[in-house]
Design a protein around this motif. Structure first.
Motif, PDB file in Angstrom:
ATOM      1  N   MET A  21      47.003  47.138  40.625  1.00 39.94           N
ATOM      2  CA  MET A  21      47.709  46.200  41.499  1.00 39.94           C
ATOM      3  C   MET A  21      49.144  46.658  41.761  1.00 39.94           C
ATOM      4  O   MET A  21      49.686  46.443  42.843  1.00 39.94           O
ATOM      5  CB  MET A  21      47.687  44.813  40.872  1.00 39.94           C
ATOM      6  CG  MET A  21      46.280  44.254  40.739  1.00 39.94           C
ATOM      7  SD  MET A  21      46.176  42.875  39.593  1.00 39.94           S
ATOM      8  CE  MET A  21      44.400  42.881  39.280  1.00 39.94           C
ATOM      9  N   THR A  25      50.474  47.315  45.520  1.00 41.02           N
ATOM     10  CA  THR A  25      51.671  46.634  46.022  1.00 41.02           C
ATOM     11  C   THR A  25      52.741  47.640  46.429  1.00 41.02           C
ATOM     12  O   THR A  25      53.414  47.468  47.460  1.00 41.02           O
ATOM     13  CB  THR A  25      52.229  45.691  44.943  1.00 41.02           C
ATOM     14  OG1 THR A  25      51.201  44.787  44.524  1.00 41.02           O
ATOM     15  CG2 THR A  25      53.396  44.885  45.469  1.00 41.02           C
ATOM     16  N   ILE A  66      55.161  41.183  40.408  1.00 41.89           N
ATOM     17  CA  ILE A  66      54.144  40.771  41.376  1.00 41.89           C
ATOM     18  C   ILE A  66      52.753  41.203  40.919  1.00 41.89           C
ATOM     19  O   ILE A  66      51.785  40.439  40.986  1.00 41.89           O
ATOM     20  CB  ILE A  66      54.468  41.346  42.769  1.00 41.89           C
ATOM     21  CG1 ILE A  66      55.740  40.709  43.323  1.00 41.89           C
ATOM     22  CG2 ILE A  66      53.304  41.131  43.735  1.00 41.89           C
ATOM     23  CD1 ILE A  66      56.221  41.327  44.623  1.00 41.89           C
ATOM     24  N   GLN A  70      49.639  38.789  40.040  1.00 39.62           N
ATOM     25  CA  GLN A  70      48.359  38.949  40.722  1.00 39.62           C
ATOM     26  C   GLN A  70      47.218  39.037  39.714  1.00 39.62           C
ATOM     27  O   GLN A  70      46.155  38.438  39.906  1.00 39.62           O
ATOM     28  CB  GLN A  70      48.380  40.204  41.605  1.00 39.62           C
ATOM     29  CG  GLN A  70      49.213  40.066  42.868  1.00 39.62           C
ATOM     30  CD  GLN A  70      49.262  41.362  43.654  1.00 39.62           C
ATOM     31  OE1 GLN A  70      49.109  42.444  43.102  1.00 39.62           O
ATOM     32  NE2 GLN A  70      49.490  41.249  44.961  1.00 39.62           N
ATOM     33  N   TYR A  71      47.466  39.781  38.657  1.00 44.75           N
ATOM     34  CA  TYR A  71      46.445  39.893  37.608  1.00 44.75           C
ATOM     35  C   TYR A  71      46.208  38.541  36.932  1.00 44.75           C
ATOM     36  O   TYR A  71      45.064  38.102  36.751  1.00 44.75           O
ATOM     37  CB  TYR A  71      46.886  40.933  36.576  1.00 44.75           C
ATOM     38  CG  TYR A  71      46.296  40.704  35.203  1.00 44.75           C
ATOM     39  CD1 TYR A  71      44.984  41.040  34.919  1.00 44.75           C
ATOM     40  CD2 TYR A  71      47.067  40.117  34.186  1.00 44.75           C
ATOM     41  CE1 TYR A  71      44.439  40.808  33.661  1.00 44.75           C
ATOM     42  CE2 TYR A  71      46.546  39.888  32.939  1.00 44.75           C
ATOM     43  CZ  TYR A  71      45.224  40.227  32.682  1.00 44.75           C
ATOM     44  OH  TYR A  71      44.689  39.982  31.438  1.00 44.75           O
ATOM     45  N   ASN A  73      46.801  35.413  37.868  1.00 50.84           N
ATOM     46  CA  ASN A  73      46.288  34.318  38.683  1.00 50.84           C
ATOM     47  C   ASN A  73      44.913  34.596  39.292  1.00 50.84           C
ATOM     48  O   ASN A  73      44.342  33.732  39.946  1.00 50.84           O
ATOM     49  CB  ASN A  73      47.276  34.001  39.820  1.00 50.84           C
ATOM     50  CG  ASN A  73      48.571  33.420  39.301  1.00 50.84           C
ATOM     51  OD1 ASN A  73      48.596  32.765  38.260  1.00 50.84           O
ATOM     52  ND2 ASN A  73      49.661  33.663  40.008  1.00 50.84           N
ATOM     53  N   PHE A  74      44.400  35.789  39.082  1.00 48.69           N
ATOM     54  CA  PHE A  74      43.093  36.143  39.649  1.00 48.69           C
ATOM     55  C   PHE A  74      42.012  35.890  38.599  1.00 48.69           C
ATOM     56  O   PHE A  74      41.957  36.538  37.560  1.00 48.69           O
ATOM     57  CB  PHE A  74      43.075  37.614  40.077  1.00 48.69           C
ATOM     58  CG  PHE A  74      41.860  37.999  40.884  1.00 48.69           C
ATOM     59  CD1 PHE A  74      41.939  38.134  42.254  1.00 48.69           C
ATOM     60  CD2 PHE A  74      40.629  38.233  40.274  1.00 48.69           C
ATOM     61  CE1 PHE A  74      40.831  38.492  43.009  1.00 48.69           C
ATOM     62  CE2 PHE A  74      39.514  38.579  41.014  1.00 48.69           C
ATOM     63  CZ  PHE A  74      39.618  38.714  42.387  1.00 48.69           C
ATOM     64  N   LYS A  89      42.881  33.059  43.337  1.00 46.60           N
ATOM     65  CA  LYS A  89      43.903  34.103  43.406  1.00 46.60           C
ATOM     66  C   LYS A  89      45.146  33.565  44.101  1.00 46.60           C
ATOM     67  O   LYS A  89      45.152  32.467  44.651  1.00 46.60           O
ATOM     68  CB  LYS A  89      43.369  35.341  44.143  1.00 46.60           C
ATOM     69  CG  LYS A  89      43.025  35.095  45.602  1.00 46.60           C
ATOM     70  CD  LYS A  89      42.550  36.383  46.255  1.00 46.60           C
ATOM     71  CE  LYS A  89      42.264  36.183  47.752  1.00 46.60           C
ATOM     72  NZ  LYS A  89      41.872  37.437  48.407  1.00 46.60           N
ATOM     73  N   ILE A  91      49.817  34.044  44.303  1.00 47.00           N
ATOM     74  CA  ILE A  91      51.020  33.903  43.489  1.00 47.00           C
ATOM     75  C   ILE A  91      51.732  32.600  43.844  1.00 47.00           C
ATOM     76  O   ILE A  91      51.781  31.671  43.048  1.00 47.00           O
ATOM     77  CB  ILE A  91      51.955  35.118  43.691  1.00 47.00           C
ATOM     78  CG1 ILE A  91      51.225  36.403  43.286  1.00 47.00           C
ATOM     79  CG2 ILE A  91      53.231  34.951  42.863  1.00 47.00           C
ATOM     80  CD1 ILE A  91      52.025  37.662  43.531  1.00 47.00           C
ATOM     81  N   LYS A  94      48.261  29.524  46.290  1.00 41.20           N
ATOM     82  CA  LYS A  94      47.019  29.689  45.524  1.00 41.20           C
ATOM     83  C   LYS A  94      45.819  29.520  46.471  1.00 41.20           C
ATOM     84  O   LYS A  94      45.792  28.626  47.312  1.00 41.20           O
ATOM     85  CB  LYS A  94      46.942  28.658  44.402  1.00 41.20           C
ATOM     86  CG  LYS A  94      48.112  28.725  43.423  1.00 41.20           C
ATOM     87  CD  LYS A  94      48.106  30.066  42.685  1.00 41.20           C
ATOM     88  CE  LYS A  94      49.279  30.152  41.705  1.00 41.20           C
ATOM     89  NZ  LYS A  94      49.185  29.195  40.603  1.00 41.20           N
TER      90      LYS A  94
END
Length: 506
Positions: A21, A25, A66, A70-71, A73-74, A89, A91, A94
């Motif tokens: 990720m 990004t 970031i 991302q990790y 919240n996924f 997913k 940030i 949602k």
């Protein structure tokens, strides 16, 4: 003893996937800010190095935060009560994606170079109703990816009320039964894109001729033999030799470039049987895994040129059903299988069709099929050459000797293009053949036809010729300027087959 993974509870990707990720990004930010980066590069000496270093560290730290968010919240899981694959997913904003299991078309396991270095895989889910991948899990272990793929596909079959036999719930003969060798890929690499190669070489023929003409002028102007003229002749010969070597280098460069692309993209190409499907795996830097389901195959194109025929290699292009459930969405990219030999071709066709399709009754195009190609490739170029030669620059006529070469080449290509343009029809298959150098055979089963369109221009009515468009869930096949009465009879026959067949289009 390892336990079987469960997917009914939300779980995250592999922690090491933060690096994936991070690189994703970083690439997005670099692409978005490339104009600023270019300006900074040219003004590097004028910039304050301390502030530049602090800014770089701040950007890297921001990208790291970031990537971690991302990790974190996924999450993903299978909701067995609603028969949905759930992905959460985002940030700041949602997002919750709920994919109905019966709409899942494909689940592919891929691996980029970065993922390969850190030992994780990506899992892409394609669904009906979309012409792009619905969701991508960017970083999970291979075992977890395989288990999730198996679970999603088995649940998709269950949700769509398909009969699951003992054979279809087990992985059958996962060992590859077809493996495309390096030698076959080399053969494909050096025998493809010859038209492009010819075009590049043709562009340099003018340069070669111009130097040759200069040499002749110098030779004709020789009144007496002296050292100066001999030196000029030697220099002219050296120029010709340099031009010839340059053309050879360009030719070799193009072949090497095409060969390298083929080897990198299709390296270690393997085909294995998995359940009732074909599992394709290939790629040197980016490893791809994809599934071909025979019942979803809409169009198969078998392509081969004269050199490939002598070397016993050919290319497959397979288009599966994609888009919405009624097949009206835009088609997806075709799946290519390069470098098959005649035996492997027969095996693949038998696995997809349970037999080798045979060509039936042949329909030829009218000779007027050549009208527009002749106008576009012969009449228009010659007219432009004469016009600019007389009105703009007479020096263009110095290259007039190339015109017969061009006309012979175009004439041969148009002849074989017309000779190979055919439509073959029998009870079980429609096969369209086309091409001048690379001969393509597109195979369709009539029961997979989604729609048919016939058309006839008013000045073709007296000639009884018209065109046909066959639409499937994987794309269209057209045939122009055939006998219109025959085409209408075939359309009625195919419509009857579609209405009365017990076979499904996918």
């Amino acid at each position: 003893m390892s336990t079987k993974p469960e997917f009914n509870q939300p779980q995250r990707q592999s922690l090491v996937g933060v690096l994936v990720m991070f690189t994703d990004t970083f690439q997005k930010i670099a692409r978005a800010m490339w104009p600023i980066l270019v300006i900074w590069l040219f003004k590097f000496n004028e910039l304050n190095k301390v502030y530049l270093a602090l800014g770089f560290v701040a950007v890297i730290a921001l990208i790291g935060i970031i990537a971690y968010l991302q990790y974190w919240n996924f999450t993903f899981y299978i909701d067995e009560d609603s028969d949905e694959f759930i992905i959460n997913k985002g940030i700041l904003n949602k997002t919750k994606i709920a994919i109905q299991l019966h709409k899942i078309q494909q689940v592919n396991i891929n691996q980029t170079l970065i993922q390969k270095l850190i030992g994780v895989h990506a899992l892409d889910v394609d669904t009906a109703g979309s012409n792009k991948k619905e969701v991508s899990i960017r970083a999970i272990s291979h075992d977890l990816a395989v288990a999730l793929k198996t679970k999603l596909l088995s649940e998709a079959r269950t949700s769509s009320s398909e009969i699951i036999t003992e054979e279809s719930t087990q992985t059958i003969n996962e060992k590859p039964f077809i493996k495309i060798s390096i030698l076959s890929l080399i053969k494909v690499g050096i025998t493809s894109n010859y038209v492009k190669t010819f075009g590049v070489l043709l562009a340099f023929v003018g340069t070669l001729y111009e130097n040759f003409q200069n040499l002749l002028r110098n030779s004709e102007s020789v009144q007496s033999v002296d050292t100066t003229k001999l030196d000029n002749l030697f220099d002219a010969n050296r120029i010709m030799y340099s031009v010839l070597m340059f053309i050879l280098v360009i030719f070799v460069f193009i072949l090497v470039l095409n060969l390298g692309r083929t080897l990198i993209k299709y390296f270690d190409f393997e085909i294995a049987r998995q359940n009732r499907s074909l599992l394709l795996s290939y790629g040197l830097l980016n490893t791809k895994n994809t599934i071909i389901k025979p019942e979803k195959v809409q169009i198969i194109t078998v392509s081969q040129n004269w050199l490939q025929k002598k070397m016993n290699v050919l290319n497959f292009k397979i288009k599966q059903a994609s888009g919405s459930e009624d097949g009206r969405e835009e088609k997806k990219s075709a799946i290519e299988i390069p470098g098959c030999n005649a035996q492997e071709k027969a095996e693949i066709l038998k696995l997809i069709f349970n037999e080798i399709p045979e060509k039936g009754a042949m329909i030829k195009p009218n000779i007027r099929y050549l009208l527009f190609p002749v106008l576009f490739y012969v009449v228009l170029p010659v007219s432009l050459l004469l016009f600019f030669g007389f009105k703009v620059n007479e020096e263009l006529f110095d290259y007039l000797f190339l015109l017969p070469v061009y006309l012979i080449f175009v004439g041969v290509m148009l002849f074989f293009s017309f000779k190979n343009y055919r439509l073959f029809v029998n009870e079980d298959y429609i096969i369209k053949q086309s091409g001048a150098w690379d001969i393509d055979n597109e195979i369709i089963e009539p029961h997979k036809i989604q729609s048919l369109k016939v058309s006839q221009l008013f000045w073709h009515k007296r000639l009884n010729i018209g065109s046909l468009r066959i639409s499937t869930a994987g794309g269209d096949v057209t045939f122009h300027l055939g006998n219109f009465e025959n085409i209408k009879q075939l359309v009625n026959k195919w419509l009857y087959q579609v209405e009365t067949t017990e076979k499904n289009w996918m």
